[in-house]
Design an enzyme around this catalytic site. Structure first.
Site, mmCIF file in Angstrom:
data_model
loop_
_atom_site.group_PDB
_atom_site.id
_atom_site.type_symbol
_atom_site.label_atom_id
_atom_site.label_comp_id
_atom_site.label_asym_id
_atom_site.label_seq_id
_atom_site.Cartn_x
_atom_site.Cartn_y
_atom_site.Cartn_z
ATOM 1 N N HIS A 83 0.808 -1.199 0.000
ATOM 2 C CA HIS A 83 0.000 0.000 0.000
ATOM 3 C C HIS A 83 0.848 1.258 0.000
ATOM 4 O O HIS A 83 2.030 1.231 0.337
ATOM 5 C CB HIS A 83 -0.984 0.025 1.176
ATOM 6 C CG HIS A 83 -0.423 -0.480 2.469
ATOM 7 N ND1 HIS A 83 -0.499 -1.800 2.844
ATOM 8 C CD2 HIS A 83 0.196 0.156 3.492
ATOM 9 C CE1 HIS A 83 0.050 -1.959 4.038
ATOM 10 N NE2 HIS A 83 0.480 -0.786 4.450
ATOM 11 N N CYS A 87 -0.252 0.869 12.314
ATOM 12 C CA CYS A 87 0.821 0.448 11.401
ATOM 13 C C CYS A 87 1.405 1.692 10.747
ATOM 14 O O CYS A 87 0.831 2.785 10.862
ATOM 15 C CB CYS A 87 0.302 -0.540 10.363
ATOM 16 S SG CYS A 87 -0.970 0.108 9.266
#
Length: 290
Positions: free
Chosen positions: A67, A173
């Site tokens: 991502h 994260c």
């Protein structure tokens, strides 16, 4: 808004055969270029690789979720490739990745958009659903499968209710796009199997989701911090805390509950470094005018 609103038919490629991890990433980016949702391939590629350097997004059992979030991304979008023969993605279980999903978001992506991407990441944790996507024979079949799974999840998902859970958790994260949401799901599923209740706060790219209340923190016995990015923790002063990475929260939640049972959570004593910057500023202003 549905998950498939962020997935163009042009951004799905089935039964491809990238030779390497970098080839796979290039394929995923090229699909978004073709769909017209990113403006600079090299910037997005650099961002993805920087995230991979912090820890591979190759998860377990054939799934990889690279991502990126940067200014080169024009709109929130998702690309998907299936690799039936697998490609080495430095996955945590050393198995080749067979379903690769790229999550891409602009710097100012809205909370609802980021939530939908997080929801897809959670759905992909269902092994049967993941295999269904890998076996799909057409782009339309992929999109229909995602719509059906999302609708099923919406029907079965219980509303988030604050309570007096003895165990609470925080997940985060580095980019906050997928892993933090997946860790929450993994912790909740594990707790349910053990007949326990847990409340999990998520720190995502667009903010905090399912925020813990002061009352929940007060009533909790243990706090799990499954974080790979700094989050405010001074509020847990005096609580027993178990600290680990977001990856462990996703992959090995059972170990965390075993460690709690074994008494390995340690009483946490907050320092000034653990206090949110906003609180420090408030205290400084208060001292000036007191």
């Amino acid at each position: 808004m549905k998950i498939t609103n962020f997935i163009s038919k042009k951004s799905i490629a089935l039964n491809v055969s990238p030779a390497t991890k970098h080839d796979a990433i290039d394929m995923l980016i090229d699909l978004l270029m073709t769909a017209g949702t990113i403006r600079d391939k090299e910037v997005v590629r650099r961002d993805i690789l920087a995230r991979e350097a912090q820890g591979s997004t190759g998860l377990s059992d054939g799934l990889a979720t690279p991502h990126a979030q940067d200014a080169a991304i024009k709109k929130t979008s998702i690309s998907i490739i299936t690799v039936p023969n697998g490609v080495n993605f430095d996955s945590i279980d050393d198995k080749p990745a067979r379903l690769l999903v790229l999550f891409a978001a602009p710097l100012k992506a809205g909370a609802s958009e980021m939530t939908e991407m997080g929801r897809l990441a959670v759905l992909l944790m269902d092994s049967d659903f993941k295999e269904k996507l890998i076996r799909a024979r057409s782009v339309d079949e992929v999109l229909k499968a995602i719509d059906a799974k999302e609708a099923e999840r919406n029907r079965s998902e219980a509303p988030e209710i604050s309570g007096s859970s003895k165990i609470i958790a925080v997940t985060s994260c580095p980019t906050g796009i997928s892993s933090s949401f997946m860790a929450r799901e993994s912790l909740k599923n594990c707790a349910a199997k053990l007949g326990m209740n847990i409340r999990v706060e998520v720190h995502g790219a667009a903010g905090v989701y399912h925020a813990l209340t002061d009352e929940e923190i007060k009533n909790a016995d243990v706090v799990i911090l499954a974080t790979s990015k700094k989050v405010p923790i001074s509020r847990f002063d005096g609580k027993k805390v178990l600290q680990t990475s977001v990856g462990t929260g996703i992959r090995k939640p059972e170990q965390l509950f075993d460690r709690i049972k074994a008494g390995q959570a340690q009483v946490f004593h907050a320092t000034e470094d653990d206090e949110p910057i906003s609180s420090k500023i408030f205290k400084k202003i208060k001292s000036i005018f007191s």
